[in-house]
Enzyme design. Structure first.
Site, short mmCIF file in Angstrom:
data_model
loop_
_atom_site.label_atom_id
_atom_site.label_comp_id
_atom_site.label_asym_id
_atom_site.label_seq_id
_atom_site.Cartn_x
_atom_site.Cartn_y
_atom_site.Cartn_z
N CYS A 69 0.92 -1.08 0.01
CA CYS A 69 -0.04 0.11 -0.10
C CYS A 69 0.80 1.35 0.07
O CYS A 69 1.98 1.30 0.30
CB CYS A 69 -0.76 0.09 1.16
SG CYS A 69 -1.58 -1.46 1.54
N ASP A 89 19.38 37.60 -12.63
CA ASP A 89 18.13 38.19 -13.26
C ASP A 89 17.54 39.25 -12.60
O ASP A 89 17.73 39.34 -11.45
CB ASP A 89 17.20 36.71 -12.90
CG ASP A 89 15.70 37.03 -13.61
OD1 ASP A 89 15.84 36.77 -14.78
OD2 ASP A 89 14.87 37.48 -12.93
#
Length: 487
Positions: A34, A437
């Protein structure tokens, strides 16, 4: 993580969905495996065994739980966070390399012998490359069985099985149901037209604003579009092409795929997950970034930001060059012209997509004088395209990040901004950082952080290895369209 038994037991007992895909829980008494958040009553700790992959649990003789469907859980984030050979191998297996080129092809891409690679994967993951690819084929088969009306022989072929017998045996072994029984359990089946609708899971939280906003704001005309609340784009795939529509919901991403060849299903899903960074662990990222007083309010306001990536590394590298020192609108215009002149036309009855982005091979023959770019940028683009067409630079999901950085940096016209932008969005390096940037520097200054590249880089060392995510939070302080989910 699967070796930390105490931590795994706590996660299972609390049904903590954050650990879905990190490990799989096998139950000795039922022979079922599971996901961590399975809704059934947790077994006794002494009956639990933990595995790093679904393939390892299957190899140990466990079948997938019919309730929690562990095979459909988000992938482990570590395969996209790490740069070592095991992580690179897992990314390439997810991209379908084993199905297309076999284990020798995977080994060659990584620069290892087949035996070395088998040993490395088995030691860490409990399964070799064939078993890992088989588990992926089983999941592809399940999707096709449950969401299409294709014949089982067509499903077997599309999912990558070599024979109907191998297909039937795998489905029965993994799901404890025959293909026909799986289909009967499904709520619906779609027409077998090559269009499939499925859900892409992710670990919450997920902030869709910058993720879809960035993709929509930078969309190349003809290749990408925002339509009816979904981001749509064309994709070049190993056996043909596809069109994908991706729509965000609180607990999943709705994905509609139109494929010319259903054998590309697994590869298309993998690329969509990669582009949207759906296997990330936002809790780990946000916890680390929130330690910085400057970033903490941003994280608290909109947790779960992802790094928008790309479905094609070569395409993004070309677009990064076209976007050097120009606005987003100008970059889109340049890319759109390139697509019209050199892209491959396609049909899109459901929207306005017209082309596949041109390949490096198609661009290798272009006349630089035909480009409305400065002469230096023409040279940068043609040099890049030449290297990509000759397969000298690998921008795929299994690339060596630092080697690729060095190769790009050696090309004329490739400065730190271009190299790190490609590392962030094409290579998927979670620690890629672009302190040069302008948007990052303006945001840093507004938050009281150092704003010069050198000082900001020094400050950002505390954000490692999640600096690419920090960039998303910094960009989010501006009013650029990339930060807004389109309406």
């Amino acid at each position: 993580m699967h070796n930390d038994v105490e931590r795994c037991v706590r996660a299972v007992q609390s049904k903590d969905a954050r650990f879905d895909g990190w490990f799989f829980t096998a139950v000795l008494t039922t022979r079922i495996y599971c996901r961590a958040s399975c809704p059934v009553v947790p077994p006794k700790p002494e009956n639990m065994r933990f595995y790093p992959t679904a393939a390892a649990a299957q190899q140990a003789g466990f079948r997938a739980c019919k309730r929690c469907r562990p095979d459909a859980s988000p992938g482990s984030p570590q395969w996209n966070e790490r740069a070592d050979v095991v992580a690179r191998a897992m990314r390439l297996i997810a991209d379908g390399v084993v199905d297309r080129d076999g284990v020798p092809g995977l080994s060659a891409r990584l620069g290892y012998s087949t035996r070395q690679l088998e040993r490395l994967l088995s030691a860490e993951l409990g399964a070799g490359p064939l078993a890992l690819a088989r588990a992926q084929r089983a999941q592809s088969a399940r999707i096709l069985i449950e969401t299409s009306s294709l014949s089982m022989s067509d499903v077997a072929l599309a999912a990558g099985f070599s024979s109907i017998r191998a297909f039937n045996d795998t489905v029965r072994t993994v799901f404890a149901l025959s293909p026909t029984e799986l289909r009967k359990r499904a709520k619906r089946c779609a027409p077998s037209s090559g269009t499939l609708s499925l859900r892409l899971p992710f670990r919450a939280p997920l902030c869709p604003d910058n993720l879809f906003g960035h993709l929509a704001a930078t969309a190349v005309p003809g290749v990408e579009e925002w339509r009816d609340g979904a981001y749509r784009r064309t994709m070049r795939l190993p056996h043909g092409h596809g069109i994908v529509a991706l729509r965000p919901f609180p607990d999943h991403i709705a994905c509609q795929l139109t494929l010319t060849d259903l054998r590309d299903l697994s590869n298309a899903i993998s690329r969509c997950r990669w582009m949207l960074d759906l296997d990330a662990d936002p809790t780990a990222v946000d916890t680390e970034l929130a330690k910085d007083p400057g970033l903490e309010p941003l994280v608290a306001k909109a947790p779960g930001r992802r790094v928008p990536r790309t479905v094609d590394g070569a395409e993004f590298a070309v677009r990064a060059v076209l976007g050097q020192q120009v606005s987003t609108a100008a970059a889109r215009t340049h890319a759109g012209r390139l697509v019209l002149a050199h892209g491959e036309p396609i049909q899109d009855p459901a929207g306005g997509l017209t082309h596949l982005f041109p390949t490096p091979e198609a661009l290798a023959s272009l006349d630089p004088e035909s480009l409305a770019l400065p002469r230096s940028r023409r040279a940068t683009l043609t040099n890049l395209v030449s290297e990509l067409a000759a397969n000298e630079i690998d921008l795929g999901v299994g690339s060596d990040w630092e080697r690729t950085r060095a190769q790009l940096a050696a090309l004329p016209g490739f400065g730190p901004w271009t190299v790190e932008t490609i590392a962030m969005r094409a290579l998927g390096d979670p620690d890629a950082f672009i302190p040069h940037d302008l948007g990052v520097r303006v945001a840093a200054e507004g938050l009281g952080l150092p704003s010069t590249p050198a000082a900001l880089t020094a400050h950002a060392s505390a954000w490692r290895p999640w600096r690419a995510y920090a960039v998303q939070y910094l960009w989010a302080t501006g009013d650029h369209p990339i930060n807004l989910l389109p309406q």
